[in-house]
Design a protein around this motif. Structure first.
Motif, PDB file in Angstrom:
ATOM      1  N   ILE A 296      21.910  -0.472  -4.073  1.00 15.36           N
ATOM      2  CA  ILE A 296      22.586  -0.552  -2.776  1.00 15.36           C
ATOM      3  C   ILE A 296      22.149   0.647  -1.937  1.00 15.36           C
ATOM      4  CG2 ILE A 296      24.793  -0.751  -1.564  1.00 15.36           C
ATOM      5  CD1 ILE A 296      24.538  -3.040  -3.467  1.00 15.36           C
ATOM      6  N   GLN A 297      21.139   0.426  -1.120  1.00 15.46           N
ATOM      7  CA  GLN A 297      20.596   1.499  -0.294  1.00 15.46           C
ATOM      8  C   GLN A 297      20.206   0.934   1.062  1.00 15.46           C
ATOM      9  OE1 GLN A 297      16.923   1.648   0.392  1.00 15.46           O
ATOM     10  NE2 GLN A 297      17.080  -0.478  -0.254  1.00 15.46           N
ATOM     11  N   ARG A 298      20.123   1.843   2.033  1.00 13.99           N
ATOM     12  CA  ARG A 298      19.766   1.459   3.390  1.00 13.99           C
ATOM     13  C   ARG A 298      18.612   2.337   3.843  1.00 13.99           C
ATOM     14  NH1 ARG A 298      20.635   3.317   8.275  1.00 13.99           N
ATOM     15  NH2 ARG A 298      20.420   1.790   9.944  1.00 13.99           N
TER      16      ARG A 298
ATOM     17  N   LEU B  43       8.149   3.465 -11.643  1.00 14.19           N
ATOM     18  CA  LEU B  43       7.777   3.784 -10.257  1.00 14.19           C
ATOM     19  C   LEU B  43       7.370   5.250 -10.098  1.00 14.19           C
ATOM     20  CD1 LEU B  43      10.230   2.378  -7.569  1.00 14.19           C
ATOM     21  CD2 LEU B  43       7.844   1.790  -7.928  1.00 14.19           C
ATOM     22  N   GLU B  44       8.310   6.136 -10.366  1.00  3.76           N
ATOM     23  CA  GLU B  44       8.030   7.562 -10.222  1.00  3.76           C
ATOM     24  C   GLU B  44       9.084   8.346 -10.983  1.00  3.76           C
ATOM     25  OE1 GLU B  44       9.455   8.679  -5.852  1.00  3.76           O
ATOM     26  OE2 GLU B  44       8.196   6.898  -5.798  1.00  3.76           O
ATOM     27  N   MET B  45       8.846   9.653 -11.104  1.00  2.05           N
ATOM     28  CA  MET B  45       9.841  10.501 -11.772  1.00  2.05           C
ATOM     29  C   MET B  45      10.302  11.584 -10.807  1.00  2.05           C
ATOM     30  SD  MET B  45       9.664  12.565 -15.346  1.00  2.05           S
ATOM     31  CE  MET B  45      11.164  13.331 -15.984  1.00  2.05           C
TER      32      MET B  45
ATOM     33  N   GLY C  21       9.910   8.155  -2.180  1.00  2.00           N
ATOM     34  CA  GLY C  21      11.119   7.814  -1.453  1.00  2.00           C
ATOM     35  C   GLY C  21      10.857   6.842  -0.308  1.00  2.00           C
ATOM     36  N   GLY C  22       9.806   6.047  -0.441  1.00  2.00           N
ATOM     37  CA  GLY C  22       9.553   4.998   0.543  1.00  2.00           C
ATOM     38  C   GLY C  22       8.688   5.424   1.715  1.00  2.00           C
ATOM     39  N   LYS C  23       8.335   6.724   1.767  1.00  2.00           N
ATOM     40  CA  LYS C  23       7.512   7.164   2.903  1.00  2.00           C
ATOM     41  C   LYS C  23       6.057   6.742   2.697  1.00  2.00           C
ATOM     42  CE  LYS C  23       9.909  11.086   2.834  1.00  2.00           C
ATOM     43  NZ  LYS C  23       9.885  12.491   2.552  1.00  2.00           N
TER      44      LYS C  23
ATOM     45  N   ARG D 115      15.577  -4.683  -8.136  1.00  2.00           N
ATOM     46  CA  ARG D 115      16.692  -3.756  -8.331  1.00  2.00           C
ATOM     47  C   ARG D 115      16.087  -2.396  -8.625  1.00  2.00           C
ATOM     48  NH1 ARG D 115      21.653  -7.209 -10.143  1.00  2.00           N
ATOM     49  NH2 ARG D 115      22.684  -5.229 -10.521  1.00  2.00           N
ATOM     50  N   HIS D 116      16.783  -1.374  -8.214  1.00  2.00           N
ATOM     51  CA  HIS D 116      16.317  -0.010  -8.474  1.00  2.00           C
ATOM     52  C   HIS D 116      17.197   0.572  -9.570  1.00  2.00           C
ATOM     53  CE1 HIS D 116      15.460   4.308  -6.846  1.00  2.00           C
ATOM     54  NE2 HIS D 116      15.655   4.289  -8.136  1.00  2.00           N
ATOM     55  N   ILE D 117      16.582   0.776 -10.719  1.00  2.00           N
ATOM     56  CA  ILE D 117      17.321   1.320 -11.852  1.00  2.00           C
ATOM     57  C   ILE D 117      16.614   2.571 -12.326  1.00  2.00           C
ATOM     58  CG2 ILE D 117      18.034   0.873 -14.236  1.00  2.00           C
ATOM     59  CD1 ILE D 117      18.423  -2.065 -13.368  1.00  2.00           C
TER      60      ILE D 117
ATOM     61  N   ILE E 201      -2.772   0.591  -4.320  1.00  2.00           N
ATOM     62  CA  ILE E 201      -2.114  -0.681  -4.028  1.00  2.00           C
ATOM     63  C   ILE E 201      -1.392  -1.237  -5.253  1.00  2.00           C
ATOM     64  CG2 ILE E 201      -3.706  -1.218  -2.129  1.00  2.00           C
ATOM     65  CD1 ILE E 201      -5.197  -3.072  -3.800  1.00  2.00           C
ATOM     66  N   GLU E 202      -0.329  -1.952  -4.953  1.00  2.20           N
ATOM     67  CA  GLU E 202       0.481  -2.583  -5.998  1.00  2.20           C
ATOM     68  C   GLU E 202       0.895  -3.965  -5.516  1.00  2.20           C
ATOM     69  OE1 GLU E 202       3.927  -0.188  -6.752  1.00  2.20           O
ATOM     70  OE2 GLU E 202       2.827   1.227  -8.014  1.00  2.20           O
ATOM     71  N   ARG E 203       1.210  -4.811  -6.461  1.00  2.27           N
ATOM     72  CA  ARG E 203       1.822  -6.068  -6.073  1.00  2.27           C
ATOM     73  C   ARG E 203       3.213  -5.757  -5.509  1.00  2.27           C
ATOM     74  NH1 ARG E 203       1.396 -11.533  -6.429  1.00  2.27           N
ATOM     75  NH2 ARG E 203       3.457 -12.259  -5.844  1.00  2.27           N
ATOM     76  N   TYR E 204       3.563  -6.430  -4.425  1.00  2.00           N
ATOM     77  CA  TYR E 204       4.854  -6.157  -3.797  1.00  2.00           C
ATOM     78  C   TYR E 204       5.948  -6.956  -4.486  1.00  2.00           C
ATOM     79  CZ  TYR E 204       8.488  -5.965  -0.211  1.00  2.00           C
ATOM     80  OH  TYR E 204       9.675  -5.791   0.463  1.00  2.00           O
ATOM     81  N   VAL E 205       6.911  -6.265  -5.040  1.00  2.00           N
ATOM     82  CA  VAL E 205       8.076  -6.931  -5.638  1.00  2.00           C
ATOM     83  C   VAL E 205       9.119  -7.044  -4.528  1.00  2.00           C
ATOM     84  CG1 VAL E 205       9.778  -6.842  -7.514  1.00  2.00           C
ATOM     85  CG2 VAL E 205       7.527  -5.799  -7.839  1.00  2.00           C
ATOM     86  N   ALA E 206       9.377  -8.271  -4.080  1.00  2.00           N
ATOM     87  CA  ALA E 206      10.111  -8.448  -2.819  1.00  2.00           C
ATOM     88  C   ALA E 206      11.611  -8.172  -2.917  1.00  2.00           C
ATOM     89  CB  ALA E 206       9.881  -9.848  -2.275  1.00  2.00           C
TER      90      ALA E 206
ATOM     91  N   ILE F 147       0.867  -1.178   0.000  1.00  2.00           N
ATOM     92  CA  ILE F 147       0.000   0.000   0.000  1.00  2.00           C
ATOM     93  C   ILE F 147       0.901   1.224   0.000  1.00  2.00           C
ATOM     94  CG2 ILE F 147      -1.884   1.202   1.177  1.00  2.00           C
ATOM     95  CD1 ILE F 147      -2.568  -1.413   2.587  1.00  2.00           C
ATOM     96  N   LYS F 148       0.641   2.131  -0.912  1.00  2.00           N
ATOM     97  CA  LYS F 148       1.481   3.336  -1.021  1.00  2.00           C
ATOM     98  C   LYS F 148       0.629   4.590  -0.927  1.00  2.00           C
ATOM     99  CE  LYS F 148       5.030   1.446  -4.099  1.00  2.00           C
ATOM    100  NZ  LYS F 148       5.773   1.640  -5.360  1.00  2.00           N
ATOM    101  N   ALA F 149       1.227   5.638  -0.403  1.00  2.00           N
ATOM    102  CA  ALA F 149       0.552   6.931  -0.349  1.00  2.00           C
ATOM    103  C   ALA F 149       0.823   7.684  -1.645  1.00  2.00           C
ATOM    104  CB  ALA F 149       1.079   7.737   0.837  1.00  2.00           C
TER     105      ALA F 149
HETATM  106  C1  MV4 Z   1       8.008  -0.867  -4.467  1.00  2.00           C
HETATM  107  C2  MV4 Z   1       8.743  -1.965  -3.972  1.00  2.00           C
HETATM  108  C3  MV4 Z   1       8.261  -3.221  -4.227  1.00  2.00           C
HETATM  109  N1  MV4 Z   1       7.103  -3.380  -4.869  1.00  2.00           N
HETATM  110  N2  MV4 Z   1       6.864  -1.082  -5.122  1.00  2.00           N
HETATM  111  C4  MV4 Z   1      10.610   2.501  -2.356  1.00  2.00           C
HETATM  112  C5  MV4 Z   1      10.770   3.929  -2.685  1.00  2.00           C
HETATM  113  C6  MV4 Z   1       9.736   4.255  -3.667  1.00  2.00           C
HETATM  114  N3  MV4 Z   1      10.338   5.012  -4.718  1.00  2.00           N
HETATM  115  C7  MV4 Z   1       9.207   2.968  -4.146  1.00  2.00           C
HETATM  116  N4  MV4 Z   1       9.826   1.938  -3.377  1.00  2.00           N
HETATM  117  C8  MV4 Z   1       9.531   0.642  -3.566  1.00  2.00           C
HETATM  118  N5  MV4 Z   1       8.402   0.388  -4.263  1.00  2.00           N
HETATM  119  C9  MV4 Z   1       6.421  -2.321  -5.305  1.00  2.00           C
HETATM  120  N6  MV4 Z   1       5.264  -2.517  -5.926  1.00  2.00           N
HETATM  121  C10 MV4 Z   1       9.928  -1.728  -3.297  1.00  2.00           C
HETATM  122  C11 MV4 Z   1      10.318  -0.424  -3.073  1.00  2.00           C
HETATM  123  C12 MV4 Z   1      11.542  -0.280  -2.353  1.00  2.00           C
HETATM  124  C13 MV4 Z   1      12.660   0.278  -2.936  1.00  2.00           C
HETATM  125  C14 MV4 Z   1      12.649   0.793  -4.235  1.00  2.00           C
HETATM  126  C15 MV4 Z   1      13.765   1.351  -4.781  1.00  2.00           C
HETATM  127  C16 MV4 Z   1      14.944   1.401  -4.028  1.00  2.00           C
HETATM  128  C17 MV4 Z   1      14.976   0.922  -2.777  1.00  2.00           C
HETATM  129  C18 MV4 Z   1      13.847   0.361  -2.194  1.00  2.00           C
HETATM  130  C19 MV4 Z   1      13.904  -0.133  -0.903  1.00  2.00           C
HETATM  131  C20 MV4 Z   1      12.788  -0.678  -0.339  1.00  2.00           C
HETATM  132  C21 MV4 Z   1      11.600  -0.745  -1.063  1.00  2.00           C
END
Ligand code: MV4
Length: 497
Positions: free
Chosen positions: A230-232, A286-288, A163-165, A206-208, A198-203, A156-158
């Motif tokens: 590579i993020q924390r 995801l977003e811009m 940025g994950g908030k 990679r963030h590209i 809501i979105e399917r959660y991709v567990a 569930i996303k706002a």
């Molecule tokens: C996601 C996800 C998995 N599934 N969406 C985190 C920040 C925001 N830009 C979107 N994020 C994510 N969205 C779905 N459907 C996992 C994350 C996510 C993530 C994304 C990019 C870089 C690091 C991350 C760390 C945790 C979760």
């Protein structure tokens, strides 16, 4: 454009001024009381104090910044990143004051600032989206039906987040109602907008992200990708370009999608389109981000373009001086963020004086920083003190150069993330490109830093004791079990040599 005001501080203010200077453009710095003696203030042609140290009384006060621009007759404002950089109201006020905002239009910022309108815009162009809704969901019963169609786990996303908030993972239908109510009330209290989707959660994604650049004549190009997995806790730690997991075909497909997202909001200037990639190499928009990003230097190094200069040229109304076909990736670049925090103590922010501050030098090393030896790190702002970027002919050379540069970097007086970044560089799974956004959670324990750095002497002493024991042919040494069970010993075997 003859003079620009930089509405920022630290490394990015300096970074922007350097490009302006090379273009023959005068610069105006603004600064808070805490930053009075900062390098960015001295570097500028003029500098104006805009108030007390807290950013809500200085760097975030639109009127003060616009007044400073008027007083100094600046004809452009560059917002950098953070602070007011993605604030559409600010961009509009700057424009209304007759000053050029070096960035996209307020309308583009608004469309991309809202995650749902961003998804809706992308959907129109058939950009791949994570399965889910592209509209706000209020009705719980309807949401449950959609959640079951999408399939668990879901996220569930706002809509106003980013940025994950305001994100919540839900694993089962039983938990759904409670989590959805919590997410909505959290979104309302944090962002003033309770819309969630809501979105399917991709567990293990990679963030590209793809760098784009658009001009006022309708031309938009992509400057390839940055790998930021590579993020924390949503704070990027290492960024690189190109990504070690993309094929030329995927790169082109993602690049073209990014350009379409930019077209969907009539994007002008430098922007970044974020994608998630799953294990099967499916990518999803995801977003811009409608700003220049912290990690832009890796793109500059592999493309040979100065992104700040390009931003300024576009803001002056010039056409892009190159086409997509002109752009090529040459070599490999890696950036690490040097932050004033203690990686052995849960990354607790550290403050103090930079008693020693010596930066690495030599071939293929770039340091973008905003501090000097003897300076105090103010507590009021972000604790990133520098970015260390290395470039090589290939990934391996960029990594080796990064390790060398980390070893040359001498900082005392505060704890930094440098040893932690070295740990990442040495890790087998980073080396072989086999990682996702869970890398740090999965592989890092504070203990890992004790062997490679400050405690090298302790390790040497233990090793000496162990050898002595062996020489004494004591097969039941008290040291042996402790050493064998200590993760520090196993972890670094093979990578040090
Ligand atoms: C996601 C996800 C998995 N599934 N969406 C985190 C920040 C925001 N830009 C979107 N994020 C994510 N969205 C779905 N459907 C996992 C994350 C996510 C993530 C994304 C990019 C870089 C690091 C991350 C760390 C945790 C979760």
């Amino acid at each position: 454009m003859n003079k620009i005001l930089i509405a920022n501080r630290g490394e990015i203010a300096l970074r922007i001024m350097r490009s302006a200077k090379e273009m023959g453009i005068k610069t105006v710095a603004v600064f808070s009381e805490a930053d009075r003696n900062s390098p960015h203030v001295r570097y500028a042609d003029e500098a104006i104090c805009i108030g007390p140290s807290p950013s809500n009384q200085s760097y975030l006060v639109m009127e003060k910044i616009i007044n400073a621009a008027k007083t100094t007759h600046a004809d452009g404002i560059h917002p950098g990143y953070g602070f007011l950089s993605e604030n559409a109201i600010f961009a509009r006020k700057v424009k209304e004051a007759g000053i050029i905002f070096i960035g996209p239009s307020p309308e583009s910022m608004e469309m991309m600032g809202d995650k749902l309108s961003a998804k809706a815009a992308a959907k129109k162009y058939n950009i791949p989206l994570v399965p889910g809704t592209d509209y706000a969901i209020q009705d719980i019963d309807k949401a449950k039906i959609v959640a079951q169609e999408v399939g668990f786990p879901i996220l569930i996303k706002a809509s106003a987040g980013g940025g994950g908030k305001g994100m919540r993972v839900v694993n089962t239908i039983e938990d759904f109602e409670e989590q959805m109510k919590l997410a909505a009330s959290e979104a309302l209290s944090s962002f003033g907008d309770g819309s969630v989707f809501i979105e399917r959660y991709v567990a293990a994604p990679r963030h590209i992200e793809i760098q784009v650049l658009g001009d006022t004549h309708g031309n938009i190009v992509y400057l390839f990708e940055r790998e930021c997995s590579i993020q924390r806790r949503h704070q990027k730690v290492v960024e690189e370009a190109p990504s070690s997991c993309l094929t030329p075909e995927l790169r082109k497909a993602m690049g073209e999608c990014a350009v379409m997202v930019a077209k969907a909001c009539n994007y002008i200037g430098a922007g970044t389109v974020e994608f998630l990639m799953d294990e099967k190499m499916n990518f999803y928009f995801l977003e811009m981000n409608t700003r220049l990003q912290v990690e832009h230097p890796v793109t500059e190094l592999i493309t040979g373009k100065d992104l700040v200069k390009e931003q300024i040229k576009v803001a002056r109304g010039e056409k892009l001086s190159f086409t997509q076909e002109d752009l090529k990736i040459i070599g490999h670049a890696i950036e690490i963020r040097v932050c004033a925090e203690d990686p052995t103590n849960n990354f607790l922010p550290d403050t103090g004086t930079l008693t020693t501050y010596q930066i690495p030098k030599g071939a293929g090393v770039r340091v973008d920083d905003g501090f000097e030896e003897g300076m105090e790190i103010p507590i009021f702002y972000d604790n990133m003190i520098a970015k260390l970027i290395t470039y090589g002919h290939n990934r391996e050379e960029a990594i080796q150069r990064m390790i060398r540069a980390i070893d040359e970097y001498k900082i005392t007086g505060i704890e930094t993330t440098l040893p932690f970044c070295k740990f990442v560089m040495m890790h087998e799974n980073f080396r072989n490109g086999n990682f996702d956004t869970n890398f740090i959670k999965n592989y890092f324990q504070p203990d890992d830093l004790l062997s490679s750095n400050a405690d090298e002497e302790i390790v040497a002493a233990l090793l000496g004791a162990k050898l002595m024991n062996e020489n004494n042919q004591s097969h039941h040494s008290v040291l042996e079990p402790a050493i064998e069970n200590d993760s520090r010993w196993k972890k670094n075997r093979g990578t040090e040599s």
